[in-house]
Design a protein around this motif. Structure first.
Motif, PDB file in Angstrom:
ATOM      1  N   ASN A   1       0.815  -1.213   0.000  1.00 18.74           N
ATOM      2  CA  ASN A   1       0.000   0.000   0.000  1.00 18.74           C
ATOM      3  C   ASN A   1       0.850   1.265   0.000  1.00 18.74           C
ATOM      4  OD1 ASN A   1      -2.483  -1.341  -0.037  1.00 18.74           O
ATOM      5  ND2 ASN A   1      -2.518  -1.557   2.197  1.00 18.74           N
ATOM      6  N   GLY A   2       2.181   1.096  -0.039  1.00 15.33           N
ATOM      7  CA  GLY A   2       3.082   2.233  -0.160  1.00 15.33           C
ATOM      8  C   GLY A   2       3.227   3.078   1.091  1.00 15.33           C
ATOM      9  N   LEU A   3       2.971   2.493   2.268  1.00 13.03           N
ATOM     10  CA  LEU A   3       3.059   3.244   3.521  1.00 13.03           C
ATOM     11  C   LEU A   3       4.405   3.016   4.192  1.00 13.03           C
ATOM     12  CD1 LEU A   3      -0.496   2.399   4.934  1.00 13.03           C
ATOM     13  CD2 LEU A   3       0.229   4.529   3.824  1.00 13.03           C
ATOM     14  N   PRO A   4       4.870   3.983   4.996  1.00 17.30           N
ATOM     15  CA  PRO A   4       6.116   3.782   5.749  1.00 17.30           C
ATOM     16  C   PRO A   4       5.995   2.556   6.650  1.00 17.30           C
ATOM     17  CG  PRO A   4       5.469   6.090   5.805  1.00 17.30           C
ATOM     18  CD  PRO A   4       4.326   5.344   5.179  1.00 17.30           C
ATOM     19  N   LEU A   5       7.063   1.798   6.733  1.00 10.74           N
ATOM     20  CA  LEU A   5       7.030   0.547   7.485  1.00 10.74           C
ATOM     21  C   LEU A   5       7.279   0.809   8.969  1.00 10.74           C
ATOM     22  CD1 LEU A   5       8.930  -1.776   4.987  1.00 10.74           C
ATOM     23  CD2 LEU A   5       6.467  -1.679   5.432  1.00 10.74           C
ATOM     24  N   THR A   6       6.210   1.184   9.661  1.00  7.07           N
ATOM     25  CA  THR A   6       6.251   1.385  11.102  1.00  7.07           C
ATOM     26  C   THR A   6       5.243   0.439  11.752  1.00  7.07           C
ATOM     27  OG1 THR A   6       4.528   3.082  11.107  1.00  7.07           O
ATOM     28  CG2 THR A   6       6.804   3.819  10.759  1.00  7.07           C
ATOM     29  N   VAL A   7       5.434   0.189  13.024  1.00  4.27           N
ATOM     30  CA  VAL A   7       4.510  -0.695  13.746  1.00  4.27           C
ATOM     31  C   VAL A   7       3.087  -0.154  13.678  1.00  4.27           C
ATOM     32  CG1 VAL A   7       3.890  -1.632  16.009  1.00  4.27           C
ATOM     33  CG2 VAL A   7       6.293  -1.570  15.305  1.00  4.27           C
ATOM     34  N   GLU A   8       2.951   1.159  13.844  1.00  7.26           N
ATOM     35  CA  GLU A   8       1.628   1.782  13.826  1.00  7.26           C
ATOM     36  C   GLU A   8       0.936   1.574  12.483  1.00  7.26           C
ATOM     37  OE1 GLU A   8      -0.504   6.142  14.640  1.00  7.26           O
ATOM     38  OE2 GLU A   8       1.687   5.964  14.540  1.00  7.26           O
ATOM     39  N   ASN A   9       1.649   1.819  11.390  1.00  3.04           N
ATOM     40  CA  ASN A   9       1.059   1.647  10.055  1.00  3.04           C
ATOM     41  C   ASN A   9       0.735   0.191   9.761  1.00  3.04           C
ATOM     42  OD1 ASN A   9       1.059   4.349   9.338  1.00  3.04           O
ATOM     43  ND2 ASN A   9       3.094   4.273   8.415  1.00  3.04           N
ATOM     44  N   VAL A  10       1.629  -0.704  10.176  1.00  2.04           N
ATOM     45  CA  VAL A  10       1.416  -2.133   9.923  1.00  2.04           C
ATOM     46  C   VAL A  10       0.178  -2.633  10.665  1.00  2.04           C
ATOM     47  CG1 VAL A  10       2.353  -4.441  10.329  1.00  2.04           C
ATOM     48  CG2 VAL A  10       3.822  -2.658   9.396  1.00  2.04           C
ATOM     49  N   GLN A  11       0.008  -2.204  11.895  1.00  3.52           N
ATOM     50  CA  GLN A  11      -1.126  -2.679  12.698  1.00  3.52           C
ATOM     51  C   GLN A  11      -2.469  -2.243  12.124  1.00  3.52           C
ATOM     52  OE1 GLN A  11      -1.009  -5.070  14.536  1.00  3.52           O
ATOM     53  NE2 GLN A  11       0.021  -4.808  16.510  1.00  3.52           N
ATOM     54  N   LYS A  12      -2.482  -1.207  11.293  1.00  3.97           N
ATOM     55  CA  LYS A  12      -3.728  -0.741  10.687  1.00  3.97           C
ATOM     56  C   LYS A  12      -4.138  -1.592   9.483  1.00  3.97           C
ATOM     57  CE  LYS A  12      -2.961   4.105  12.008  1.00  3.97           C
ATOM     58  NZ  LYS A  12      -2.684   5.477  11.502  1.00  3.97           N
ATOM     59  N   GLN A  13      -3.240  -2.448   9.016  1.00  2.00           N
ATOM     60  CA  GLN A  13      -3.496  -3.240   7.812  1.00  2.00           C
ATOM     61  C   GLN A  13      -4.300  -4.499   8.125  1.00  2.00           C
ATOM     62  OE1 GLN A  13      -2.427  -1.693   4.928  1.00  2.00           O
ATOM     63  NE2 GLN A  13      -1.818  -0.157   6.456  1.00  2.00           N
ATOM     64  N   SER A  14      -4.854  -5.095   7.074  1.00  2.00           N
ATOM     65  CA  SER A  14      -5.569  -6.365   7.218  1.00  2.00           C
ATOM     66  C   SER A  14      -4.587  -7.500   7.460  1.00  2.00           C
ATOM     67  CB  SER A  14      -6.369  -6.652   5.946  1.00  2.00           C
ATOM     68  OG  SER A  14      -6.895  -7.968   5.970  1.00  2.00           O
TER      69      SER A  14
ATOM     70  N   ILE B   1      -8.912 -18.232  10.335  1.00  2.00           N
ATOM     71  CA  ILE B   1      -8.472 -19.222  11.326  1.00  2.00           C
ATOM     72  C   ILE B   1      -6.951 -19.267  11.383  1.00  2.00           C
ATOM     73  CG2 ILE B   1      -8.566 -21.639  12.051  1.00  2.00           C
ATOM     74  CD1 ILE B   1     -11.133 -21.957  10.479  1.00  2.00           C
ATOM     75  N   THR B   2      -6.297 -19.244  10.222  1.00  2.00           N
ATOM     76  CA  THR B   2      -4.840 -19.445  10.177  1.00  2.00           C
ATOM     77  C   THR B   2      -4.031 -18.190  10.485  1.00  2.00           C
ATOM     78  OG1 THR B   2      -4.719 -19.019   7.787  1.00  2.00           O
ATOM     79  CG2 THR B   2      -5.115 -21.296   8.481  1.00  2.00           C
ATOM     80  N   THR B   3      -4.697 -17.052  10.652  1.00  2.00           N
ATOM     81  CA  THR B   3      -4.004 -15.839  11.097  1.00  2.00           C
ATOM     82  C   THR B   3      -4.720 -15.297  12.327  1.00  2.00           C
ATOM     83  OG1 THR B   3      -5.324 -14.303   9.758  1.00  2.00           O
ATOM     84  CG2 THR B   3      -3.352 -15.232   8.735  1.00  2.00           C
ATOM     85  N   LYS B   4      -3.962 -14.669  13.211  1.00  2.14           N
ATOM     86  CA  LYS B   4      -4.508 -13.998  14.388  1.00  2.14           C
ATOM     87  C   LYS B   4      -3.916 -12.594  14.447  1.00  2.14           C
ATOM     88  CE  LYS B   4      -6.552 -17.810  15.756  1.00  2.14           C
ATOM     89  NZ  LYS B   4      -8.031 -17.960  15.655  1.00  2.14           N
ATOM     90  N   GLU B   5      -4.615 -11.705  15.142  1.00  2.00           N
ATOM     91  CA  GLU B   5      -4.103 -10.345  15.296  1.00  2.00           C
ATOM     92  C   GLU B   5      -2.818 -10.373  16.123  1.00  2.00           C
ATOM     93  OE1 GLU B   5      -4.841  -7.487  14.038  1.00  2.00           O
ATOM     94  OE2 GLU B   5      -6.584  -8.165  12.889  1.00  2.00           O
ATOM     95  N   PRO B   6      -1.728  -9.828  15.590  1.00  3.04           N
ATOM     96  CA  PRO B   6      -0.450  -9.855  16.311  1.00  3.04           C
ATOM     97  C   PRO B   6      -0.318  -8.715  17.309  1.00  3.04           C
ATOM     98  CG  PRO B   6      -0.145  -8.820  14.187  1.00  3.04           C
ATOM     99  CD  PRO B   6      -1.595  -9.244  14.243  1.00  3.04           C
ATOM    100  N   LYS B   7       0.575  -8.902  18.269  1.00  4.36           N
ATOM    101  CA  LYS B   7       0.925  -7.838  19.203  1.00  4.36           C
ATOM    102  C   LYS B   7       2.032  -6.994  18.575  1.00  4.36           C
ATOM    103  CE  LYS B   7      -0.196 -10.787  23.157  1.00  4.36           C
ATOM    104  NZ  LYS B   7       0.330 -11.436  24.386  1.00  4.36           N
TER     105      LYS B   7
END
Length: 314
Positions: free
Chosen positions: A188-201, A278-284
């Motif tokens: 999606n062309g976003l900066p690779l930060t924890v905050e941006n990543v957590q907003k993704q599907s 099922i095969t993915t869970k929300e990460p910390k």
């Protein structure tokens, strides 16, 4: 960003970490029990014969799956060796690896490929045997193949759900979610930060979980064209057609990824996305950090400049 460029990158969740594959390397990042991050970097050296096969439809799927099974097992072995070991005890592991590094790599790769083949055979033949038991009540080819496909689906869902209940697999599935989120953030062309990543599907069209489900769907279609009687011939043609089913399923997976942004066609990939629930869970956040550490090192090896928003503990 072109599909060709984004398709260069893929990943795999491992024990307490993530492996990403790039154009030049495979990198696994693992969270150690002292909260540091350890890496395994393997230079990407594509086999010339496999590279040729990867250009041929259907056969390229077989080549990719075999290569992924062999390589993935090596990285999974690395993560399982280190995640529960104190870094100061690493000296006890390294000499063992140096005994015969070539033998270890070949051995682990062979185990990965054989495990994949053996698993697919069981998953393919068991439902066929059970379906044949109901031949007296469901005698037609359509009924038999439909029942066989239904049993495969139930077997797949039951297996995935049951393993997801174990604590270690639940964490692997969280890292699986982190892997998808990182790829989605990058695509999606976003900066690779924890905050941006957590907003993704946490779902992705190009996932191996989707591939597993497509083998069930494609198998039903392919097996409609061959006889189900007698039983011995049914078993033989299931084995002989397994490479065809795998190859076609890979093509379907690639197709659903290509049309995912077309409103009328994006639904083709939905069954695979549903399985990923099922095969993915929300990460910390700390799990996303590990996935980012792996991915950024892969990009670095590919000479891709990306702004870093993560502090990596070494």
């Amino acid at each position: 960003m072109s599909d060709k460029q984004t398709n260069t990158y893929g990943g795999q969740a491992v024990v307490e970490g993530v492996m990403f594959a790039g154009k030049n390397s495979f990198v696994t990042a693992v969270r150690r029990n002292d909260d540091s991050i350890d890496y395994l970097t393997v230079e990407r050296k594509d086999n010339p014969k496999l590279s040729k096969l990867k250009k041929i439809p259907i056969l390229r799927g077989l080549a990719a799956i075999i290569q992924a099974s062999a390589n993935g097992t090596k990285h999974l072995n690395f993560s399982s060796e280190r995640y529960g070991v104190n870094p100061e005890d690493d000296a006890e592991i390294v000499p063992e690896e140096k005994k015969s590094k070539l033998a270890m790599i070949i051995g682990i790769g062979a185990v990965g490929v054989l495990s994949f083949i053996f698993g697919k055979l069981i998953f393919t033949l068991t439902p066929a045997l059970v379906a044949d038991f109901f031949d007296k009540w469901l005698p037609s080819r359509f009924e038999q193949v439909a029942l066989e496909g239904f049993l495969k689906l139930i077997l797949l869902l039951a297996y995935v759900y049951l393993v997801s209940l174990t604590p270690i697999i639940k964490r692997v599935f969280q890292y699986h979610g982190a892997e998808h989120k990182v790829i989605n953030c990058y695509e999606n062309g976003l900066p690779l930060t924890v905050e941006n990543v957590q907003k993704q599907s946490r779902l992705h069209y190009r996932c191996g979980s989707s591939f597993m489900l497509f083998t069930v769907i494609v198998g039903v279609i392919v097996y409609m064209f061959v006889a189900t009687d007698p039983l011995w011939w049914r078993m033989v043609n299931r084995i002989l057609l397994l490479p065809v089913v795998i190859g076609l399923s890979f093509e379907v997976l690639q197709l659903t990824n290509k049309v995912r942004n077309i409103p009328v066609l994006r639904f083709l990939g939905y069954p695979g996305l549903w399985l990923q629930l099922i095969t993915t869970k929300e990460p910390k956040d700390d799990q996303v950090e590990v996935a980012l550490a792996s991915f950024k090192k892969v990009l670095e090896n590919d000479s891709v400049q990306v702004n870093s928003g993560i502090k990596i503990v070494r």
